[in-house]
Motif scaffolding. Structure first.
Motif, short mmCIF file in Angstrom:
data_model
loop_
_atom_site.label_atom_id
_atom_site.label_comp_id
_atom_site.label_asym_id
_atom_site.label_seq_id
_atom_site.Cartn_x
_atom_site.Cartn_y
_atom_site.Cartn_z
N LYS A 147 -7.17 7.52 1.65
CA LYS A 147 -6.94 8.03 2.84
C LYS A 147 -6.25 8.10 3.80
CE LYS A 147 -9.43 12.28 0.34
NZ LYS A 147 -10.66 13.23 0.55
N SER A 148 -7.38 6.39 4.04
CA SER A 148 -7.45 6.31 5.69
C SER A 148 -5.58 5.51 5.48
CB SER A 148 -7.85 5.55 6.11
OG SER A 148 -7.49 3.84 7.43
N ARG A 149 -5.23 4.71 4.46
CA ARG A 149 -3.64 4.45 4.23
C ARG A 149 -2.78 4.93 4.46
NH1 ARG A 149 -5.35 0.75 -1.04
NH2 ARG A 149 -6.21 -0.52 0.22
N GLN A 172 -6.69 -0.31 9.65
CA GLN A 172 -7.11 -0.59 7.99
C GLN A 172 -8.21 -1.75 7.69
OE1 GLN A 172 -6.49 2.31 6.71
NE2 GLN A 172 -6.28 1.05 4.64
N GLU A 173 -7.55 -2.75 8.59
CA GLU A 173 -8.20 -4.32 7.85
C GLU A 173 -8.99 -4.08 7.88
OE1 GLU A 173 -7.80 -7.59 10.13
OE2 GLU A 173 -7.33 -8.60 7.88
N ILE A 174 -10.36 -3.33 8.96
CA ILE A 174 -11.20 -3.71 9.32
C ILE A 174 -11.59 -2.31 8.35
CG2 ILE A 174 -13.65 -2.66 10.60
CD1 ILE A 174 -11.39 -4.28 13.01
N ARG A 198 1.17 -1.01 0.14
CA ARG A 198 0.09 -0.23 -0.37
C ARG A 198 1.02 0.98 0.15
NH1 ARG A 198 -3.74 -3.53 -2.21
NH2 ARG A 198 -4.31 -4.50 0.05
N ALA A 199 1.73 1.40 -1.11
CA ALA A 199 2.72 2.40 -1.25
C ALA A 199 1.14 3.75 -1.25
CB ALA A 199 3.71 2.61 -2.17
N PRO A 200 1.76 4.72 -0.38
CA PRO A 200 0.60 5.65 -0.67
C PRO A 200 0.49 6.39 -1.73
CG PRO A 200 2.28 6.13 1.58
CD PRO A 200 3.24 5.31 0.68
N GLY A 201 -0.70 6.35 -2.42
CA GLY A 201 -1.00 7.53 -3.39
C GLY A 201 -0.17 6.69 -5.21
#
Lengths: 91, 202
Positions: free
Chosen positions: B91-93, B174-176, B11-14
């Protein structure tokens, strides 16, 4: 060229909205008078739906980053569903 | 490699995921639920399509009483809600939790608008004397849209869980959040199919 995930999501939303409007056009431009069975409209609707569901799965549900078994299973299930729907319409 | 480690790599941001490790979004249990729900609805859809073709004259006459515009607007609303919850996940990531909460609220707003429009459409049909028992097409119409609406209502609880998770640093998972988003996307893609079969197919 790489695009950001947020731009990719926005492009997906635009694409999905555009094909929804295309489906509307197909459904609305069916001629005058009572509705009649139309193979092209039915298959057009099913094809557009298949594309939309795949984009939702791949882009919004992030299946494109998922392990191969989930990617392949979702594609196989969608193909099976479209085949069943088409068969139910034809027979 | 642990799930958390895989998440941090994949999950590299963006970024669009180049050179990342594949990872199932959310909890696997939710994907099993999505599979079961999809197979259940798919069987309804195939039975509907078969019945539609077998009684096409009666179905087409009944179908002409539907307003296509309601279907189009509701589809655009749910697509927007799906896009918004996908943005919330992203966004949460990236650690933008206030932005993520705003996006989940936008999804709730879209869901409520969908609910209001669907109830209004039902009230119009009932006002025209078109009930569940009026004919086979409207039996399918109320059944499919009713079953879907039930899933929308459950979706509000699921979105509430996402907001609850995101609103406190002690709870953030993040998983939930991804699990909740997966459920809502299922509600979206089921409607996309219902729209095509009930409103567009001839």
């Amino acid at each position: 060229m790489q695009i950001s995930t947020q731009s990719r999501l926005l492009l997906s939303w635009f694409g999905l909205s555009a094909v929804t409007l295309l489906a509307w056009w197909i459904g609305a431009h069916h001629g005058t008078g009572p509705l009649k069975p139309d193979l092209a409209v039915a298959f057009g609707a099913i094809a557009i739906t298949a594309v939309k569901v795949r984009v939702i799965l791949r882009e919004f549900m992030d299946v494109r980053h998922a392990p191969a078994r989930l990617r392949h299973m979702s594609d196989a299930l969608l193909a099976l569903f479209i085949a069943a729907l088409t068969t139910a319409y034809i027979v | 490699m642990t799930k958390a480690a895989r998440d941090s790599l994949s999950r590299a941001p963006g970024k669009a995921g180049v050179g990342t490790v594949p990872s199932t979004p959310g909890q696997p249990d939710m994907w099993i639920l999505v599979l079961i729900e999809a197979l259940t609805f798919f069987s309804y859809f195939v039975v509907y399509t078969y019945s539609y073709k077998a009684n096409s004259v009666a179905f087409l006459e009944a179908q002409s009483h539907l307003n296509l515009l309601f279907g189009v607007i509701n589809t655009l609303i749910l697509l927007t809600s799906s896009w918004s919850i996908a943005l919330a996940v992203e966004k949460s990531r990236n650690g933008n939790f206030s932005g993520a909460i705003a996006n989940v609220w936008l999804t709730v707003g879209c869901g409520l608008t969908f609910l209001a429009l669907k109830l209004y459409e039902w009230s119009l049909k009932i006002g025209e004397g078109l009930y569940f028992s009026s004919n086979e097409f409207f039996s399918f119409y109320y059944f499919l849209t009713g079953m879907h609406l039930l899933h929308v209502l459950v979706g509000f609880i699921v979105l509430g869980v996402a907001i609850y998770q995101l609103s406190s640093p002690r709870r953030r998972s993040q998983e939930i959040v991804e699990t909740c988003a997966t459920y809502w996307h299922m509600v979206d893609f089921l409607w996309v199919i219902i729209f095509a079969l009930l409103y567009i197919m001839r």
